[in-house]
Structure formats: C-alpha cells, structure tokens
Scaffold this motif. Sequence first.
Motif, PDB file in Angstrom:
ATOM      1  N   ALA A 194     -11.013  -2.370   3.210  1.00 43.01           N
ATOM      2  CA  ALA A 194     -12.042  -2.999   2.374  1.00 43.01           C
ATOM      3  C   ALA A 194     -12.191  -4.477   2.730  1.00 43.01           C
ATOM      4  O   ALA A 194     -13.297  -4.992   2.855  1.00 43.01           O
ATOM      5  CB  ALA A 194     -11.662  -2.845   0.907  1.00 43.01           C
ATOM      6  N   ARG A 245     -17.734  -2.526   5.921  1.00 47.17           N
ATOM      7  CA  ARG A 245     -16.366  -2.459   5.414  1.00 47.17           C
ATOM      8  C   ARG A 245     -16.185  -1.157   4.635  1.00 47.17           C
ATOM      9  O   ARG A 245     -17.172  -0.452   4.364  1.00 47.17           O
ATOM     10  CB  ARG A 245     -16.042  -3.676   4.556  1.00 47.17           C
ATOM     11  N   MET A 300      -7.122   1.381  -7.224  1.00 45.65           N
ATOM     12  CA  MET A 300      -6.982  -0.015  -7.654  1.00 45.65           C
ATOM     13  C   MET A 300      -7.030  -0.109  -9.187  1.00 45.65           C
ATOM     14  O   MET A 300      -6.259  -0.875  -9.799  1.00 45.65           O
ATOM     15  CB  MET A 300      -8.089  -0.869  -7.025  1.00 45.65           C
ATOM     16  N   MET A 356     -13.991  -3.083  -6.150  1.00 47.51           N
ATOM     17  CA  MET A 356     -12.708  -2.979  -6.853  1.00 47.51           C
ATOM     18  C   MET A 356     -12.793  -3.579  -8.255  1.00 47.51           C
ATOM     19  O   MET A 356     -12.310  -2.993  -9.225  1.00 47.51           O
ATOM     20  CB  MET A 356     -11.631  -3.736  -6.076  1.00 47.51           C
ATOM     21  N   GLY A 357     -13.396  -4.769  -8.339  1.00 47.86           N
ATOM     22  CA  GLY A 357     -13.458  -5.459  -9.628  1.00 47.86           C
ATOM     23  C   GLY A 357     -14.177  -4.634 -10.685  1.00 47.86           C
ATOM     24  O   GLY A 357     -13.758  -4.602 -11.846  1.00 47.86           O
ATOM     25  N   TRP A 366     -15.752 -12.368 -13.442  1.00 47.16           N
ATOM     26  CA  TRP A 366     -16.452 -13.508 -12.825  1.00 47.16           C
ATOM     27  C   TRP A 366     -16.888 -13.133 -11.427  1.00 47.16           C
ATOM     28  O   TRP A 366     -16.109 -12.580 -10.648  1.00 47.16           O
ATOM     29  CB  TRP A 366     -15.495 -14.698 -12.783  1.00 47.16           C
ATOM     30  N   ARG A 367     -18.142 -13.428 -11.097  1.00 42.95           N
ATOM     31  CA  ARG A 367     -18.678 -13.129  -9.769  1.00 42.95           C
ATOM     32  C   ARG A 367     -19.466 -14.328  -9.270  1.00 42.95           C
ATOM     33  O   ARG A 367     -19.670 -15.291 -10.006  1.00 42.95           O
ATOM     34  CB  ARG A 367     -19.549 -11.873  -9.837  1.00 42.95           C
ATOM     35  N   LEU A 409      -9.495 -10.246  -7.733  1.00 40.73           N
ATOM     36  CA  LEU A 409     -10.064  -9.246  -6.823  1.00 40.73           C
ATOM     37  C   LEU A 409     -11.237  -9.845  -6.053  1.00 40.73           C
ATOM     38  O   LEU A 409     -12.264  -9.198  -5.839  1.00 40.73           O
ATOM     39  CB  LEU A 409     -10.473  -7.995  -7.599  1.00 40.73           C
ATOM     40  N   ARG A 425      -5.769 -10.916  -1.761  1.00 33.97           N
ATOM     41  CA  ARG A 425      -5.189 -11.356  -0.504  1.00 33.97           C
ATOM     42  C   ARG A 425      -4.188 -12.484  -0.772  1.00 33.97           C
ATOM     43  O   ARG A 425      -4.404 -13.310  -1.678  1.00 33.97           O
ATOM     44  CB  ARG A 425      -6.278 -11.868   0.449  1.00 33.97           C
ATOM     45  N   HIS A 481      -5.250 -16.222  -1.177  1.00 37.24           N
ATOM     46  CA  HIS A 481      -5.820 -16.758  -2.420  1.00 37.24           C
ATOM     47  C   HIS A 481      -4.795 -17.586  -3.204  1.00 37.24           C
ATOM     48  O   HIS A 481      -5.157 -18.392  -4.048  1.00 37.24           O
ATOM     49  CB  HIS A 481      -6.287 -15.612  -3.339  1.00 37.24           C
ATOM     50  N   ASP A 498       0.801  -8.150  -5.060  1.00 34.62           N
ATOM     51  CA  ASP A 498       0.773  -7.024  -4.103  1.00 34.62           C
ATOM     52  C   ASP A 498       0.540  -7.518  -2.683  1.00 34.62           C
ATOM     53  O   ASP A 498       0.779  -6.786  -1.729  1.00 34.62           O
ATOM     54  CB  ASP A 498      -0.361  -6.071  -4.511  1.00 34.62           C
ATOM     55  N   ALA A 515      -4.136  -0.415  -3.488  1.00 36.78           N
ATOM     56  CA  ALA A 515      -5.143   0.621  -3.183  1.00 36.78           C
ATOM     57  C   ALA A 515      -5.114   0.857  -1.674  1.00 36.78           C
ATOM     58  O   ALA A 515      -5.723   0.107  -0.920  1.00 36.78           O
ATOM     59  CB  ALA A 515      -6.531   0.187  -3.629  1.00 36.78           C
TER      60      ALA A 515
HETATM   61  P1  NAP Z   1     -16.325  -6.901  -2.740  1.00 40.91           P
HETATM   62  O1  NAP Z   1     -16.938  -5.582  -3.107  1.00 40.91           O
HETATM   63  O2  NAP Z   1     -16.832  -7.595  -1.534  1.00 40.91           O
HETATM   64  O3  NAP Z   1     -16.477  -7.820  -4.025  1.00 40.91           O
HETATM   65  C1  NAP Z   1     -16.436  -9.170  -3.981  1.00 40.91           C
HETATM   66  C2  NAP Z   1     -16.701  -9.758  -5.384  1.00 40.91           C
HETATM   67  O4  NAP Z   1     -16.229 -11.106  -5.383  1.00 40.91           O
HETATM   68  C3  NAP Z   1     -18.187  -9.776  -5.715  1.00 40.91           C
HETATM   69  O5  NAP Z   1     -18.376  -9.528  -7.097  1.00 40.91           O
HETATM   70  C4  NAP Z   1     -18.576 -11.227  -5.407  1.00 40.91           C
HETATM   71  O6  NAP Z   1     -19.659 -11.731  -6.183  1.00 40.91           O
HETATM   72  C5  NAP Z   1     -17.318 -11.948  -5.786  1.00 40.91           C
HETATM   73  N1  NAP Z   1     -17.211 -13.244  -5.101  1.00 40.91           N
HETATM   74  C6  NAP Z   1     -17.211 -13.469  -3.758  1.00 40.91           C
HETATM   75  N2  NAP Z   1     -17.098 -14.791  -3.510  1.00 40.91           N
HETATM   76  C7  NAP Z   1     -17.048 -15.395  -4.724  1.00 40.91           C
HETATM   77  C8  NAP Z   1     -16.966 -16.750  -5.132  1.00 40.91           C
HETATM   78  N3  NAP Z   1     -16.903 -17.756  -4.247  1.00 40.91           N
HETATM   79  N4  NAP Z   1     -16.959 -17.006  -6.457  1.00 40.91           N
HETATM   80  C9  NAP Z   1     -17.037 -16.012  -7.363  1.00 40.91           C
HETATM   81  N5  NAP Z   1     -17.126 -14.695  -7.043  1.00 40.91           N
HETATM   82  C10 NAP Z   1     -17.124 -14.397  -5.728  1.00 40.91           C
HETATM   83  O7  NAP Z   1     -14.748  -6.754  -2.544  1.00 40.91           O
HETATM   84  P2  NAP Z   1     -13.811  -5.513  -2.971  1.00 40.91           P
HETATM   85  O8  NAP Z   1     -13.978  -4.376  -2.072  1.00 40.91           O
HETATM   86  O9  NAP Z   1     -13.968  -5.299  -4.435  1.00 40.91           O
HETATM   87  O10 NAP Z   1     -12.372  -6.130  -2.661  1.00 40.91           O
HETATM   88  C11 NAP Z   1     -11.838  -7.141  -3.493  1.00 40.91           C
HETATM   89  C12 NAP Z   1     -10.549  -7.697  -2.905  1.00 40.91           C
HETATM   90  O11 NAP Z   1      -9.539  -6.678  -2.915  1.00 40.91           O
HETATM   91  C13 NAP Z   1     -10.648  -8.171  -1.459  1.00 40.91           C
HETATM   92  O12 NAP Z   1      -9.918  -9.370  -1.283  1.00 40.91           O
HETATM   93  C14 NAP Z   1      -9.964  -7.073  -0.675  1.00 40.91           C
HETATM   94  O13 NAP Z   1      -9.434  -7.569   0.527  1.00 40.91           O
HETATM   95  C15 NAP Z   1      -8.873  -6.681  -1.663  1.00 40.91           C
HETATM   96  N6  NAP Z   1      -8.288  -5.343  -1.477  1.00 40.91           N
HETATM   97  C16 NAP Z   1      -6.946  -5.225  -1.696  1.00 40.91           C
HETATM   98  C17 NAP Z   1      -6.358  -3.988  -1.596  1.00 40.91           C
HETATM   99  C18 NAP Z   1      -4.895  -3.819  -1.877  1.00 40.91           C
HETATM  100  O14 NAP Z   1      -4.354  -2.743  -1.671  1.00 40.91           O
HETATM  101  N7  NAP Z   1      -4.227  -4.832  -2.356  1.00 40.91           N
HETATM  102  C19 NAP Z   1      -7.141  -2.861  -1.279  1.00 40.91           C
HETATM  103  C20 NAP Z   1      -8.498  -3.048  -1.066  1.00 40.91           C
HETATM  104  C21 NAP Z   1      -9.085  -4.288  -1.183  1.00 40.91           C
HETATM  105  P3  NAP Z   1     -21.139 -11.079  -6.123  1.00 40.91           P
HETATM  106  O15 NAP Z   1     -21.008  -9.746  -6.828  1.00 40.91           O
HETATM  107  O16 NAP Z   1     -21.974 -12.030  -6.874  1.00 40.91           O
HETATM  108  O17 NAP Z   1     -21.483 -10.933  -4.663  1.00 40.91           O
END
Ligand code: NAP
Length: 312
Positions: A67, A86, A96, A144-145, A162-163, A197, A227, A230, A251, A278
């Motif tokens: 992701a 992605r 998640m 994820m969020g 928050w987004r 997230l 990540r 962060h 994690d 996840a």
């Molecule tokens: P995503 O779909 O790209 O979602 C990103 C969200 O963050 C969107 O709501 C976006 O806002 C918001 N955002 C981005 N930049 C921002 C900023 N500067 N200020 C405020 N909000 C911001 O990502 P995802 O697939 O949900 O993944 C989320 C995280 O989980 C990533 O870091 C990914 O690497 C991590 N992850 C971890 C695991 C694990 O096993 N630990 C597994 C999968 C993913 P908008 O909606 O307005 O665009």
Amino acid sequence: MKIVFSASVGADERGEWLRILRATCPRHEWLEHWTPGQTADVAVVANPQPGALHGLHGLRLVQSLWAGVERLLLDPTLPADVPLARMVDPVMNVAMAETAAWAVLSLHRSFFEYARQQREACWRQWPQRRAATVPVLVLGLGSMGRAVAARLAALGYPVSAWRRSGGGDAPLPGVQVLHGAAALTAALEGTEVLINLLPLTPDTRGILGAPLFAQLPLGACIVNFARGGHLVEADLLEALDGGRLRHAVLDVFATEPLPPDHPFWTHPRVTMLPHVAALTDAHSAASVVAANLERIERGQAPLHLVDRSRGY
Ligand code: NAP
Ligand code: GLV
C-alpha cells in the motif's frame, strides 16, 4: 503481456508470490529475471530494492503489492512517465481495522497494563470506562483510515479523522471528518488515542514529534501503524518517560527490523508489533493485480494510481 516481478523478500516467499500471480493471471508471461535493455509491459513489485527496474523498456504500469510506495517514489531510476499503482485491497483494510481495534481496546481497557500485572503476579483492578468516553483521532482517511475509523465508531468510540483535502467521499457514520491545521490543533486537545495512518511524504515525515505531543492532553496514547519515518523516536521516549504520553503501540520503525539494542524493545510503555498491522494477502492482492492488467489490455486507466506530485 510480459510482466516482471521484483520483491525484496526471501526466495520461498518470492516463489509463493509468483505461483499465486501466475495462477491468477495465467495468460501472461511472468519473468523473475531480466537483463537491462529488455522490454516488459508491466512490473509487479513488493517494496523492491532501489534500481530494481532500471534498464527495463516499454513499461506501461508499475503495480505495487504494498500500500505504501514511499520507497519506490524515492528511487531515482523509477521511470517518471510510467503510471504507478499502489495496493488497495479490502482484505488488507479489514486487517488494519482489526489491529486498530485491538490497540484501542487494549489502551482503553488497560489490557496492556493487566498483561504486565500478570507477569508480576499483581492483582489490581482499574476503572472500567465506557468507549463513549474515549475520543479517538485517526490521522489519514484513505483506504486504511476509513476502515479503521468506521470500525472504531461501530465499537462506540467518538471518532474524528483528519485528512488533507475537504473530501467528496461517502460520509462515514459516527466519524467527524476534519482537514486543515486549525482543525487538527482543535482535535488534538480532546484526543485520548491518536492513530497514525498517513502516507509518508515530505509533509508528514516527523509529524509524530514533540510539537504534536504537546497539544495532546496529558496521558494520551499514540498508535503508529503507518511508517517509522512519521515518528521522532527520541521525542516519543521523552514524552513517555516524562509522563506526557501514557503508552505507544508501534508497528513500524525507522529501521526494520528494529535493532536488538533499541530502547523500544524493553520500554514498559511501548507495545510493539513487527510490521504486521496489515500484511498484503497474496490471493486477494493477485486479484487486484489481475483487474489492473485487464484494464490495461482494454485500454483503460489502471486503478489506484499514485499522484507523484502529492507523494501518495
Ligand atoms: P491512502 O489511501 O493514500 O490515504 C492517505 C490519507 O492521508 C488520505 O486521507 C489523505 O488525505 C491523507 N493525507 C495525506 N497527506 C496528508 C497531509 N499532509 N495532511 C493530512 N492528511 C493527509 O493511504 P492508505 O492506503 O490508507 O495507507 C495509510 C498508511 O498505512 C500509509 O503510510 C501506508 O504505508 C501504511 N500501511 C501500513 C501497513 C502496516 O502493516 N503497518 C499496511 C498498509 C499500509 P486526502 O483523503 O484528502 O487525500
Ligand atoms: C505495508 O506496510 C504496506 O505498505 O503494504
């Protein structure tokens, strides 16, 4: 189509991935090895080493099995004109949401504390609070969020999320959606559990640091499932040791695997997972890949494309 596969995993895992991808997309030619100058239509990658795709010609898509794509985006050899997709998979989103539910329930109901008490043969009961009195803030309302916010709202927590943008997605029942710096500041004041997230971008790197911790109420908890980049690790240790934060569930780490002498391993207020919040599910991910390959063959734009200017 000719498809190259690149993953920074062991030989057994790579073999299993290829077996499932070939079985799900049998019409295509899957290559594990290639030479510079060779042509391929698509590269399917799992967190590949920088430079892994260097010298390939003719690519129409790079499809990530992960992701998060920040490592790919930092690779200067990734062709700038090739679309990058992605992994967005409902199975991963559910995983998640389950991990987040475990973390928030454990923090809210003192289950990490009870686990420690068991190791010390200590019989002590803590007050049992209602979920409705534990405000949760989710940073990032993407794939994820959204799943996490919806699950926590269904468990009875007051959830804000928050987004970056004002949105346009379907509303989430029971979730207050916020955007902008002022809204974040206001929300932090009333947050007991903060879950990160966000994608790792230049804007979000180091967001979990002393300035943000100072805006949370004393005794708040941090969950980082996004990540390691962060988190400012030294700031977290200081906030935990000084009592500003009560507990952290982590994690993901700046260095993975976490070095054996890292203070997080033994810190009494840190609960760790080895980057498993996840995991990509090979079978459902292969179906997501298959859908994008079909779209390319039909001349349609692939799904879940990364906007390189935003970094996610
Ligand atoms: P995503 O779909 O790209 O979602 C990103 C969200 O963050 C969107 O709501 C976006 O806002 C918001 N955002 C981005 N930049 C921002 C900023 N500067 N200020 C405020 N909000 C911001 O990502 P995802 O697939 O949900 O993944 C989320 C995280 O989980 C990533 O870091 C990914 O690497 C991590 N992850 C971890 C695991 C694990 O096993 N630990 C597994 C999968 C993913 P908008 O909606 O307005 O665009
Ligand atoms: C895991 O962390 C992923 O980005 O899929």
